[in-house]
Design an enzyme around this catalytic site. Sequence first.
Site, PDB file in Angstrom:
ATOM      1  N   SER A 250       0.841  -1.190   0.000  1.00 59.74           N
ATOM      2  CA  SER A 250       0.000   0.000   0.000  1.00 59.74           C
ATOM      3  C   SER A 250       0.879   1.243   0.000  1.00 59.74           C
ATOM      4  CB  SER A 250      -0.901   0.001   1.229  1.00 59.74           C
ATOM      5  OG  SER A 250      -0.126   0.333   2.356  1.00 59.74           O
ATOM      6  N   LYS A 251       0.220   2.385  -0.065  1.00 57.00           N
ATOM      7  CA  LYS A 251       0.938   3.661  -0.072  1.00 57.00           C
ATOM      8  C   LYS A 251       1.887   3.778   1.119  1.00 57.00           C
ATOM      9  CE  LYS A 251      -0.743   6.519  -3.355  1.00 57.00           C
ATOM     10  NZ  LYS A 251      -2.148   6.389  -3.732  1.00 57.00           N
ATOM     11  N   ARG A 252       1.475   3.138   2.222  1.00 56.24           N
ATOM     12  CA  ARG A 252       2.289   3.231   3.438  1.00 56.24           C
ATOM     13  C   ARG A 252       3.665   2.584   3.273  1.00 56.24           C
ATOM     14  NH1 ARG A 252      -1.462   0.471   6.536  1.00 56.24           N
ATOM     15  NH2 ARG A 252      -2.954   0.971   4.917  1.00 56.24           N
ATOM     16  N   GLY A 254       5.661   3.212   1.125  1.00 52.62           N
ATOM     17  CA  GLY A 254       6.542   4.121   0.394  1.00 52.62           C
ATOM     18  C   GLY A 254       6.150   4.164  -1.061  1.00 52.62           C
TER      19      GLY A 254
END
Length: 476
Positions: A250-252, A254
């Site tokens: 996911s975006k988390r 990076g």
Amino acid sequence: MTVRVRLAPSPTGDLHIGTARTALFNWLYARKNNGVFLLRIEDTDKERSKPEFTKNILEGLKWLGLTWDEQPVLQSERIAEHRKAIVSLLKKGLAYRCYATEAELQLMRDTQANSGAAPHYDNRHRNLTSEEESKFVEEGRTCVIRFRIDQQSTITWNDIVRGPMQWNSKDLGGDIVISRRAPANEIGDPLYNLVVVVDDAAMKISHVIRGEDHLSNTAKQILLYQALDLPQPVFAHTPLILSAEGKKLSKRDGVTSISDFKKMGYTSNALTNYMTLLGWSPPDGMEEKFSLKDSSLVFDFNRVNKAGAKFDWDKLNWLNSQEIHDWSPDKLLEELKSIWLSEGWISPDKEWSLKLVELIGPSLTLLNDGLEESRIFFDEPSLQNDAIKQLEMEGAKEALSYIFKKIEKNKWNGQNQDVAKSIISDCAKSLGVKKGLIMKSLRAALMGTLKGPDLISSWGLLAMQSKDLPRLKKVL
Ligand code: GLU
């Protein structure tokens, strides 16, 4: 059968690595089977779709080399066809209007949650009498249109990645909404499962290849193909890309968009190579480093894993460094020039630039590493602690002063490395100091740190630009 596959991205964000990998598997399958690879931009979500995302997606695919074969289809332009399909389902009695209000549906969901039941629509408006329906219309209620899902059936298909698949229709959450809420006499905006089926059939898609997060959609879509009397494509569900911890990427985690990878200095070949390995293993005898062309000759779904693929930065970095190291100095120079320009650095001439590229090229993992690796050849370095300490060593300044005088008198043009080597040897002999001390001190003075590329070559590059004398002078 001509293989016709497609990527159907929603332009609600930049090209994500998961979508790019799906594009890649579709592209490889098309190329391997002399088929066609098509694009359909699923831009029906008016609020979240943005032209800049479409642009980012198309540019990203092009940069990766995943070219498409026909004019991309814009889903929003096909809404009349989607509506027609909904009308035909309504006529056949396979779809119906559901007048349940948001508040009623919320209450239904709360009750289900309280009793521990899985959330589902309880099909409450499936068999309204015409009196009941008229009453809702008179009340001014809006409605969605739902597709009937027979609760007793088993949906099966032969997935070319996962083998025989089976899905119980009762696990699909009840009759599904195929058009958004609208006034009772209208048809609202058609929704995903319906439009995908209508469009895939119109585009004569032979194989739908997409991530395994679409498995339950496939079950619903198969029922829609049957209800609409449309020929069903073959399905392939590819494993998801997972983070290093084994969770959905996911975006988390990076960077996840292709344009970000590009900005960081990954090459398109290393990325397509790596993304292919995320889920596919090359046949025996084929190396792990390969081009799109190589893999397009041998790609098949027998070698695609069912298990999720963990993202491995070390492997991607290794492939990227191998790719850069394989490049000709000219090609690498082209890339580095634009990186230098971004910092306002103009390379003096081609001969000098190629020498610099040959010097730093072997140590690059990312193209952007070329920025820091080149810095001391453009900008005046400030002395780092290791250099300051080195210059304080006994004999350091004397050695540098000896060298300074030598080249002040007889400038080294940076070309013949033997000249530099003999200056260092003479210095060692005349002053009776170790060569190691001289070289380290010279490095400290010229580069501001003890780390960096080969000393004599670096000195040569600085000498070619007459930057060595002033740097020596500064520390004396
Ligand atoms: N627009 C859908 C998505 O981006 C397409 C899925 C599909 O391939 O059917 O997830």
